[in-house]
Design a protein around this motif. Structure first.
Motif, short mmCIF file in Angstrom:
data_model
loop_
_atom_site.label_atom_id
_atom_site.label_comp_id
_atom_site.label_asym_id
_atom_site.label_seq_id
_atom_site.Cartn_x
_atom_site.Cartn_y
_atom_site.Cartn_z
N SER A 158 39.45 39.20 50.49
CA SER A 158 38.54 38.41 51.29
C SER A 158 37.63 39.39 52.05
N GLY A 159 36.68 38.91 52.71
CA GLY A 159 35.91 39.57 53.63
C GLY A 159 34.66 40.23 53.10
N GLY A 160 33.72 39.75 52.93
CA GLY A 160 32.05 40.32 52.77
C GLY A 160 31.94 40.78 51.56
N ILE A 161 32.80 40.33 50.32
CA ILE A 161 32.71 40.75 49.10
C ILE A 161 31.22 40.12 48.41
N SER A 162 30.58 41.02 47.87
CA SER A 162 29.22 40.82 47.14
C SER A 162 29.33 41.10 45.75
N ILE A 163 28.27 40.89 44.99
CA ILE A 163 28.24 41.02 43.61
C ILE A 163 28.16 42.47 43.39
N GLN A 164 27.55 43.22 44.42
CA GLN A 164 27.74 44.73 44.30
C GLN A 164 29.13 45.38 44.33
N ASP A 165 30.08 44.61 44.61
CA ASP A 165 31.29 45.04 44.68
C ASP A 165 32.24 45.03 43.51
N ILE A 166 31.59 44.31 42.36
CA ILE A 166 32.45 43.96 41.34
C ILE A 166 33.14 45.01 40.68
N GLU A 167 32.36 46.43 40.48
CA GLU A 167 33.32 47.47 39.76
C GLU A 167 34.07 47.95 40.61
N GLN A 168 33.86 47.96 41.86
CA GLN A 168 34.97 48.44 42.99
C GLN A 168 36.32 47.55 42.93
N ILE A 169 36.02 46.14 42.76
CA ILE A 169 37.25 45.11 42.70
C ILE A 169 37.93 45.57 41.39
N LYS A 170 37.34 45.78 40.29
CA LYS A 170 37.81 45.98 39.07
C LYS A 170 38.83 47.33 39.06
N LYS A 171 38.39 48.37 40.07
CA LYS A 171 39.03 49.56 39.81
C LYS A 171 40.11 49.31 41.16
N LEU A 192 25.92 26.64 52.09
CA LEU A 192 24.88 26.50 50.77
C LEU A 192 24.99 27.47 49.81
N LYS A 193 25.85 27.39 48.65
CA LYS A 193 25.71 28.64 48.06
C LYS A 193 24.67 28.87 46.98
N ASP A 194 24.26 30.01 46.85
CA ASP A 194 23.19 30.26 45.56
C ASP A 194 24.01 30.11 44.09
N ILE A 195 23.73 29.25 43.54
CA ILE A 195 24.48 29.01 42.35
C ILE A 195 24.47 30.08 41.22
N ASP A 196 22.92 30.41 40.91
CA ASP A 196 22.91 31.40 40.08
C ASP A 196 23.49 32.54 40.47
N LEU A 197 23.81 33.18 41.60
CA LEU A 197 24.31 34.21 42.01
C LEU A 197 25.76 34.17 41.94
N VAL A 198 26.32 32.95 42.29
CA VAL A 198 27.84 32.76 42.06
C VAL A 198 28.05 33.02 40.46
N GLN A 199 27.31 32.28 39.61
CA GLN A 199 27.44 32.17 38.22
C GLN A 199 27.16 33.67 37.73
N LYS A 200 26.59 34.25 38.16
CA LYS A 200 26.44 35.91 37.79
C LYS A 200 27.76 36.50 38.14
N MET A 201 28.29 36.37 39.25
CA MET A 201 29.64 37.06 39.78
C MET A 201 30.65 36.41 38.91
N ILE A 202 30.85 35.20 38.54
CA ILE A 202 32.03 34.76 37.95
C ILE A 202 32.08 35.46 36.47
N LYS A 203 30.83 35.43 35.86
CA LYS A 203 30.67 36.01 34.46
C LYS A 203 30.99 37.32 34.48
N GLU A 204 30.72 38.00 35.54
CA GLU A 204 31.00 39.49 35.72
C GLU A 204 32.32 39.75 35.83
N PHE A 205 32.98 39.20 36.95
CA PHE A 205 34.34 38.79 37.23
C PHE A 205 35.28 38.64 36.09
N ARG A 206 34.93 37.93 35.07
CA ARG A 206 35.73 37.43 34.15
C ARG A 206 35.66 38.09 32.96
N ARG A 207 34.58 39.32 32.95
CA ARG A 207 34.59 40.07 31.76
C ARG A 207 35.40 40.77 31.33
#
Length: 207
Positions: A158-171, A192-207
């Motif tokens: 946890s802590g300031g994770i953004s969609i830009q961190d997805i590849e770093q998380i996977k590594k 108040l979450k940005d649903i489109d952004l969360v959806q993109k994150m979940i899609k990338e994260f579970r790929r």
């Protein structure tokens, strides 16, 4: 790995996020937080809530008796403790039937023996950026610190994770890494979450 989205506050937003099917959804019961949730909102939102999404109630320095009383009728799966709760309170919560997530604030000076007493009673740890506001800082800590964690309890990053961190998380490699906890970097405003952004994150994260 698990995807936990924390800090939900508004009924329509909760329903929209639930349609994305994260593994866990977190709700803040810390009154000083900008993401503090009204129980009336939860009562309405939980009437048709997907039972496959684990509900996590986040408290800071409250007794087990207070927590159990505060959550009557809401049927939470997990309690996340985000303060300096003694192990005795964790044991009481386990006896009430809750699963437990214990958060620890990360810094270069963190003493890892602080986690040892909680190992036998916690289902997960959350390693979050150290903050006087008990989370929600939007700041990352140095993930290299986690190389020093030798415990057996799985953890959420946890802590300031953004969609830009997805590849770093996977590594990122650690035998006890169970998933991630996202919050402020996916918000339009606090709670108040940005649903489109969360959806993109979940899609990338579970790929």
């Amino acid at each position: 790995m698990l995807m936990k989205v924390c800090g939900m506050k508004y009924s329509d937003n909760i329903s929209a996020l639930a349609s994305l099917k994260p593994d866990m959804m977190g709700f803040i019961f810390y009154p000083k937080s900008k993401r503090f949730v009204d129980k009336k909102v939860l009562e309405m939102s939980f009437r048709e809530f997907d039972e496959n999404i684990s509900k996590v109630a986040v408290f800071v320095n409250k007794s087990a008796e207070f927590i159990a009383s505060d959550l009557v009728g809401l049927h939470f799966d997990y309690i996340q403790l985000h303060g300096k709760e003694p192990i005795e309170e964790v044991i009481k919560l386990k006896n009430y039937g809750y699963k437990i997530i214990k958060a620890f604030p990360m810094s270069n000076a963190f003493e890892w023996d602080r986690t040892e007493a909680y190992e036998a009673y916690c289902d997960y740890f959350v390693f979050d950026t150290s903050s006087p506001n008990h989370g929600g800082s939007g700041q990352q800590f140095d993930w290299n610190i986690l190389k020093n964690y030798q415990g057996k309890t799985p953890f959420l990053l946890s802590g300031g994770i953004s969609i830009q961190d997805i590849e770093q998380i996977k590594k990122f490699q650690h035998p006890q890494l169970a998933g991630i906890d996202i919050n402020s970097k996916f918000e339009i405003e606090p709670g108040l979450k940005d649903i489109d952004l969360v959806q993109k994150m979940i899609k990338e994260f579970r790929r």
